[in-house]
Scaffold this motif. Structure first.
Motif, PDB file in Angstrom:
ATOM      1  N   GLU A 130     -46.924 -52.724 -96.541  1.00 42.79           N
ATOM      2  CA  GLU A 130     -45.486 -53.030 -96.447  1.00 42.79           C
ATOM      3  C   GLU A 130     -44.487 -51.591 -96.386  1.00 42.79           C
ATOM      4  OE1 GLU A 130     -44.544 -55.563 -99.761  1.00 42.79           O
ATOM      5  OE2 GLU A 130     -45.809 -57.365 -98.949  1.00 42.79           O
ATOM      6  N   ALA A 131     -44.832 -50.889 -97.178  1.00 41.28           N
ATOM      7  CA  ALA A 131     -43.971 -49.338 -97.275  1.00 41.28           C
ATOM      8  C   ALA A 131     -44.409 -48.757 -95.903  1.00 41.28           C
ATOM      9  CB  ALA A 131     -44.423 -48.805 -98.254  1.00 41.28           C
ATOM     10  N   PHE A 132     -45.526 -48.891 -95.312  1.00 41.40           N
ATOM     11  CA  PHE A 132     -45.778 -48.100 -94.145  1.00 41.40           C
ATOM     12  C   PHE A 132     -44.997 -49.063 -92.903  1.00 41.40           C
ATOM     13  CE2 PHE A 132     -48.574 -48.008 -90.125  1.00 41.40           C
ATOM     14  CZ  PHE A 132     -48.414 -46.565 -89.926  1.00 41.40           C
ATOM     15  N   LEU A 133     -45.230 -50.273 -92.997  1.00 40.37           N
ATOM     16  CA  LEU A 133     -44.537 -51.128 -91.889  1.00 40.37           C
ATOM     17  C   LEU A 133     -43.092 -50.768 -91.829  1.00 40.37           C
ATOM     18  CD1 LEU A 133     -46.639 -54.366 -92.016  1.00 40.37           C
ATOM     19  CD2 LEU A 133     -46.949 -52.493 -90.462  1.00 40.37           C
ATOM     20  N   GLY A 134     -42.652 -50.660 -93.041  1.00 38.60           N
ATOM     21  CA  GLY A 134     -41.098 -50.514 -93.217  1.00 38.60           C
ATOM     22  C   GLY A 134     -40.750 -49.112 -92.540  1.00 38.60           C
ATOM     23  N   CYS A 135     -41.556 -48.182 -92.273  1.00 41.46           N
ATOM     24  CA  CYS A 135     -41.397 -47.084 -91.828  1.00 41.46           C
ATOM     25  C   CYS A 135     -41.314 -46.694 -90.167  1.00 41.46           C
ATOM     26  CB  CYS A 135     -42.000 -45.908 -92.374  1.00 41.46           C
ATOM     27  SG  CYS A 135     -41.739 -45.559 -94.309  1.00 41.46           S
ATOM     28  N   LEU A 136     -42.080 -47.735 -89.704  1.00 39.96           N
ATOM     29  CA  LEU A 136     -42.029 -47.791 -88.168  1.00 39.96           C
ATOM     30  C   LEU A 136     -40.561 -48.278 -87.572  1.00 39.96           C
ATOM     31  CD1 LEU A 136     -45.201 -50.094 -87.870  1.00 39.96           C
ATOM     32  CD2 LEU A 136     -44.996 -47.777 -87.072  1.00 39.96           C
ATOM     33  N   PRO A 137     -40.371 -47.256 -86.459  1.00 40.87           N
ATOM     34  CA  PRO A 137     -39.187 -47.657 -85.861  1.00 40.87           C
ATOM     35  C   PRO A 137     -39.173 -48.950 -85.213  1.00 40.87           C
ATOM     36  CG  PRO A 137     -40.335 -46.307 -84.592  1.00 40.87           C
ATOM     37  CD  PRO A 137     -41.271 -46.426 -85.856  1.00 40.87           C
ATOM     38  N   ALA A 138     -37.718 -49.741 -85.175  1.00 42.22           N
ATOM     39  CA  ALA A 138     -37.639 -51.049 -84.457  1.00 42.22           C
ATOM     40  C   ALA A 138     -38.211 -50.978 -83.206  1.00 42.22           C
ATOM     41  CB  ALA A 138     -36.210 -51.451 -84.649  1.00 42.22           C
ATOM     42  N   THR A 139     -37.959 -50.131 -82.168  1.00 48.33           N
ATOM     43  CA  THR A 139     -38.479 -50.033 -80.891  1.00 48.33           C
ATOM     44  C   THR A 139     -38.964 -48.562 -80.570  1.00 48.33           C
ATOM     45  OG1 THR A 139     -36.248 -49.201 -80.330  1.00 48.33           O
ATOM     46  CG2 THR A 139     -36.627 -51.536 -80.185  1.00 48.33           C
ATOM     47  N   LEU A 140     -40.101 -48.932 -79.801  1.00 48.71           N
ATOM     48  CA  LEU A 140     -40.872 -47.647 -79.254  1.00 48.71           C
ATOM     49  C   LEU A 140     -40.845 -47.641 -77.857  1.00 48.71           C
ATOM     50  CD1 LEU A 140     -43.650 -48.080 -81.779  1.00 48.71           C
ATOM     51  CD2 LEU A 140     -42.209 -45.982 -81.881  1.00 48.71           C
ATOM     52  N   THR A 141     -40.497 -46.287 -77.455  1.00 44.75           N
ATOM     53  CA  THR A 141     -40.463 -46.355 -75.772  1.00 44.75           C
ATOM     54  C   THR A 141     -41.832 -45.395 -75.336  1.00 44.75           C
ATOM     55  OG1 THR A 141     -38.966 -44.569 -76.047  1.00 44.75           O
ATOM     56  CG2 THR A 141     -38.129 -46.798 -75.641  1.00 44.75           C
TER      57      THR A 141
END
Length: 296
Positions: free
Chosen positions: A285-296
């Motif tokens: 959960e901590a890792f997923l929370g650090c993923l940016p909302a959008t990626l290009t």
């Protein structure tokens, strides 16, 4: 069936010697033997056969072994997750990834993770999609970054990126120097591919593009390691396939060089996902929370 009895059985299975197994668990040998007897009574069959010359698992014991390891591992994971939650996410997060994820996603995410949760350690493993998903199912990875949306109902996933594939050729190949070629020109080339189990989504994307082009690929070599694919493409008149991110590197220093050529009509494109078990894990959960909302 008690956990300590399973642990004693696993020690016996590992050592095939009651004295060494008892010592590894800091138990008296009679206590270890008692644990085994109680486990066998609980299961209803003999799991370990022994005489004055040897200790061995019975066929029933061999069948029982793998599941017993899974049970003990799951208990260990549950304890680790509980301790991490109680301590504010402390522990080791095991991440599987492929080349595009390593180049475009992990550096930023791990920087953020370290700043928010400095007590979380990270272990990283660069693997193709198939081995990553197998390791995730076996509990050897906590997070996988893979091609294609996982179909397993025990996994959750989130789309990250779209990744184009390119052709990889040696510097003396007739395509070298060309910026792009239509996919249909592969009909006249020998190709390097890999076993589908290594990356089903990538394999299917390549063959689907060939079908859309009305051609059939000639597979001259089958190599599962991406680095070996690049070496073969560098020294032989064959075409390999790689993500655009990997293609720009052109081989390892000191080895024969390769060049990447964009493919079109159609452009083979893969979807990159992050996947994880649906069992709650505070580190994930901590890792997923650090993923940016959008990626290009």
């Amino acid at each position: 069936m008690e956990l300590r009895h399973l642990i004693s059985f696993l020690a016996i299975a590992d050592e095939l010697h009651f004295g060494r197994a008892a010592a590894s668990l800091h138990l008296a040998q009679p206590s270890l033997s008692q644990h085994l007897r109680r486990l066998e009574r609980s299961v209803g069959v003999e799991l370990v056969a022994r005489n004055s010359h040897e200790v061995r698992l019975t066929p029933a014991g061999e069948a029982f072994l793998g599941l017993a390891r899974d049970i003990v591992a799951k208990v260990d994971q549950a304890g680790a997750a509980a301790r991490a939650a109680a301590a504010g996410k402390v522990g080791t997060l095991r991440i599987g990834y492929n080349f595009p994820a390593g180049q475009r996603i992990l550096p930023g995410v791990l920087t953020t993770l370290d700043s928010r949760h400095p007590a979380i350690d990270v272990e990283m493993f660069e693997l193709r999609t198939g081995p990553q998903l197998a390791a995730l199912a076996e509990g050897k990875l906590d997070v996988a970054m893979v091609y294609g949306k996982p179909s397993s109902t025990s996994l959750r996933s989130r789309h990250l990126l779209r990744v184009p594939l390119v052709a990889i050729v040696g510097e003396k190949h007739r395509w070298a120097g060309r910026r792009r070629v239509p996919f249909g020109e592969l009909a006249a080339e020998s190709c390097v591919l890999f076993n589908r189990a290594q990356s089903a989504a990538m394999y299917d994307t390549i063959l689907s593009a060939a079908q859309s082009s009305g051609i059939r690929l000639t597979i001259a070599e089958e190599v599962d390691d991406p680095g070996a694919t690049a070496i073969l493409a560098a020294i032989k008149p064959v075409v390999g396939f790689a993500s655009a991110a990997r293609g720009v590197f052109g081989g390892t220093p000191g080895s024969p060089r390769t060049t990447s050529v964009a493919l079109y009509d159609p452009v083979p494109i893969l979807d990159l996902y992050v996947a994880w078990s649906d069992a709650r894990n505070p580190l994930v959960e901590a890792f997923l929370g650090c993923l940016p909302a959008t990626l290009t």
